[in-house]
Write an enzyme that holds these catalytic residues in place. Structure first.
Site, short mmCIF file in Angstrom:
data_model
loop_
_atom_site.label_atom_id
_atom_site.label_comp_id
_atom_site.label_asym_id
_atom_site.label_seq_id
_atom_site.Cartn_x
_atom_site.Cartn_y
_atom_site.Cartn_z
N GLU A 88 0.82 -1.21 0.00
CA GLU A 88 0.00 0.00 0.00
C GLU A 88 0.85 1.27 0.00
OE1 GLU A 88 -3.20 -2.00 3.03
OE2 GLU A 88 -2.47 0.01 3.41
N CYS A 114 3.23 8.35 1.69
CA CYS A 114 3.51 7.39 2.75
C CYS A 114 3.80 6.04 2.09
CB CYS A 114 2.28 7.32 3.65
SG CYS A 114 2.38 6.07 4.93
N CYS A 121 5.18 -7.57 7.92
CA CYS A 121 6.12 -7.06 8.92
C CYS A 121 6.39 -8.16 9.95
CB CYS A 121 5.54 -5.83 9.60
SG CYS A 121 6.69 -5.04 10.75
N CYS A 125 3.15 -6.02 15.96
CA CYS A 125 2.45 -5.19 16.95
C CYS A 125 0.98 -5.61 17.03
CB CYS A 125 2.56 -3.72 16.59
SG CYS A 125 4.26 -3.15 16.50
N CYS A 128 -1.73 -3.63 14.95
CA CYS A 128 -1.44 -3.29 13.55
C CYS A 128 -1.92 -4.37 12.59
CB CYS A 128 0.06 -3.06 13.39
SG CYS A 128 0.55 -2.80 11.68
N CYS A 345 -2.07 1.59 8.26
CA CYS A 345 -1.31 0.63 7.48
C CYS A 345 -1.93 -0.76 7.45
CB CYS A 345 0.15 0.61 7.92
SG CYS A 345 0.49 -0.07 9.51
N1 SAH Z 1 6.96 -0.09 11.16
C1 SAH Z 1 7.15 1.28 11.31
C2 SAH Z 1 6.56 2.11 10.20
C3 SAH Z 1 5.22 1.69 9.66
S1 SAH Z 1 3.85 1.77 10.76
C4 SAH Z 1 6.61 1.75 12.66
O1 SAH Z 1 5.95 0.99 13.33
O2 SAH Z 1 6.92 2.88 13.01
C5 SAH Z 1 3.50 3.52 10.75
C6 SAH Z 1 2.67 3.97 11.92
O3 SAH Z 1 1.30 3.50 11.81
C7 SAH Z 1 3.19 3.48 13.26
O4 SAH Z 1 3.37 4.54 14.15
C8 SAH Z 1 2.10 2.54 13.69
O5 SAH Z 1 2.07 2.42 15.06
C9 SAH Z 1 0.86 3.17 13.09
N2 SAH Z 1 -0.31 2.27 13.09
C10 SAH Z 1 -0.34 0.93 12.98
N3 SAH Z 1 -1.61 0.47 13.08
C11 SAH Z 1 -2.40 1.54 13.26
C12 SAH Z 1 -3.81 1.73 13.44
N4 SAH Z 1 -4.66 0.71 13.43
N5 SAH Z 1 -4.26 3.00 13.62
C13 SAH Z 1 -3.41 4.06 13.60
N6 SAH Z 1 -2.09 3.95 13.43
C14 SAH Z 1 -1.58 2.71 13.27
FE1 SF4 Z 2 5.33 -3.51 11.81
FE2 SF4 Z 2 2.89 -2.50 12.04
FE3 SF4 Z 2 4.45 -2.68 14.18
FE4 SF4 Z 2 5.03 -0.88 12.25
S1 SF4 Z 2 3.23 -0.90 13.55
S2 SF4 Z 2 6.44 -2.29 13.29
S3 SF4 Z 2 4.34 -2.02 10.45
S4 SF4 Z 2 3.67 -4.41 12.98
#
Ligand code: SAH
Ligand code: SF4
Length: 356
Positions: A88, A114, A121, A125, A128, A345
């Site tokens: 994406e 972005c 990944c 998390c 996510c 994301c």
């Molecule tokens: N992996 C890297 C970059 C990609 S994620 C990182 O984690 O920083 C980019 C951002 O999107 C991160 O700050 C992440 O915490 C956030 N993100 C992930 N899932 C989300 C959600 N459901 N709602 C809002 N932000 C989210």
């Molecule tokens: Fe990976 Fe999503 Fe965590 Fe960013 S927020 S490190 S993309 S699992």
């Protein structure tokens, strides 16, 4: 034979590969200024060279699958890679307030792209959606570069127009540091897209050893840390990576990171209702970031089907923000860009799977 991706290579590398070497600069101009999608119309290259390039290289490593527009002007793309995986990309249109010398206020539109660095990944998390699909593979440099080129092309964004880049799409950029750092340099090439390193931001879940490595490379890029929690116990639950790299190790790595004197390290704080939105967390955040040139960016958790987490209310967000602001810590609230198109994301990709 699988062709090489032209955008994988820096201008210097191309000038080694393609002789005479001044052709590299011409190629860069065709690819990044004129958005060429075939070698055929590169008029100032000899026909034979065009044929040779065509046999050896491809210019289109990504196929645009879907485009979704949001009411706030952001636009979300799903691209297919040569092996069928998808990533994406989101184009955000921000309206900045610009004050002129005479005090008058004007709005200026600013593009931010972005981009993704991996398919899926490994970090996993809990909040996510990208993590839910697991990890497939790293993107190559060319696949990273092409995301921006195609989005600029699709929106007729002039080659000279300033854009910002954030590595905040799918994947953990520091887990693919080699391809990402190469991409940063290619993006910044003045003969290419000329996106200055000061307008590129790498966001990381906090791989401390890689933050150090990135710092040693001294690329000049901006750093964003996805902190999301102020104590290790909670952060571990939300972000399992915290077992390997705890909060202290991240803060220590940030303190050593070379930052441009006019910049700050951004700490992203994803606010999840009832989980990390208490004012006591804001208090702790303040002491954690003491002595760091930091700014905090509060992000509304963006819900999706099947998640137990909830989006906080605006009131709580503003209270959290004001607590920090009043005590001198710069803090912004990220607008819910593209909420109606699920711009957080991983969300578009999941939807498209459901639709198939
Ligand atoms: N992996 C890297 C970059 C990609 S994620 C990182 O984690 O920083 C980019 C951002 O999107 C991160 O700050 C992440 O915490 C956030 N993100 C992930 N899932 C989300 C959600 N459901 N709602 C809002 N932000 C989210
Ligand atoms: Fe990976 Fe999503 Fe965590 Fe960013 S927020 S490190 S993309 S699992």
């Amino acid at each position: 034979m699988i062709k090489k991706i032209m955008q994988d290579y820096s201008k210097e590398e191309l000038s080694e590969m393609i002789k005479p070497s001044f052709r590299a600069k011409q190629l860069y101009s065709w690819i990044y200024h004129k958005y060429a999608d075939s070698f055929d119309n590169m008029q100032n290259l000899p026909k034979r060279m065009r044929e040779e390039l065509k046999n050896e290289f491809t210019l289109l490593p990504l196929k645009m699958l879907t485009v979704q527009d949001s009411v706030d002007g952001s636009r979300k793309y799903l691209f297919e890679l040569y092996d069928g995986h998808t990533v994406e990309v989101v184009l955000l249109l921000m309206r900045d307030k610009v004050y002129h010398e005479d005090g008058s206020l004007k709005h200026q539109e600013r593009y931010t792209v972005c981009i993704s660095s991996q398919v899926g990944c490994k970090v996993g998390c809990a909040f996510c959606l990208t993590a839910k699909g697991g990890f497939m593979r790293d993107l190559t440099t060319g696949e990273i570069i092409e995301q921006v080129r195609q989005v600029k092309m699709d929106n007729n964004i002039d080659a000279n127009r300033r854009v910002n880049l954030v590595f905040m799409g799918m994947g953990e950029p520091l887990d693919n540091l080699n391809a990402v750092s190469r991409a940063v340099k290619i993006f910044a090439d003045p003969d290419g897209m000329a996106i200055s390193v000061h307008r590129q931001t790498i966001s990381t879940s906090g791989l401390s050893s890689k933050i150090k490595k990135l710092g040693d490379m001294d690329l000049g890029v901006n750093l964003a840390i996805s902190l999301h929690a102020v104590d290790d116990e909670l952060r571990q639950q939300l972000m399992p990576i915290n077992r390997a790299y705890n909060i202290k190790s991240i803060i220590d790595a940030v303190k050593e990171f070379p930052i441009n004197s006019r910049k700050r390290v951004m700490f992203e704080y994803l606010v999840i209702k009832g989980v990390n939105d208490d004012i006591s967390a804001a208090k702790k955040l303040l002491s954690l970031l003491d002595g760091i040139k930091a700014k905090v960016n509060l992000i509304y958790f963006n819900p999706y089907g099947g998640t137990e987490f909830r989006r906080p209310e605006e009131k709580g967000m503003v209270e959290f923000q004001e607590f920090l602001l009043k005590r001198g810590l710069l803090c912004t609230i990220r607008e819910s860009k593209g909420l109606d198109i699920s711009a957080a994301c991983g969300q578009l990709r999941e939807q498209s799977k459901e639709n198939i």
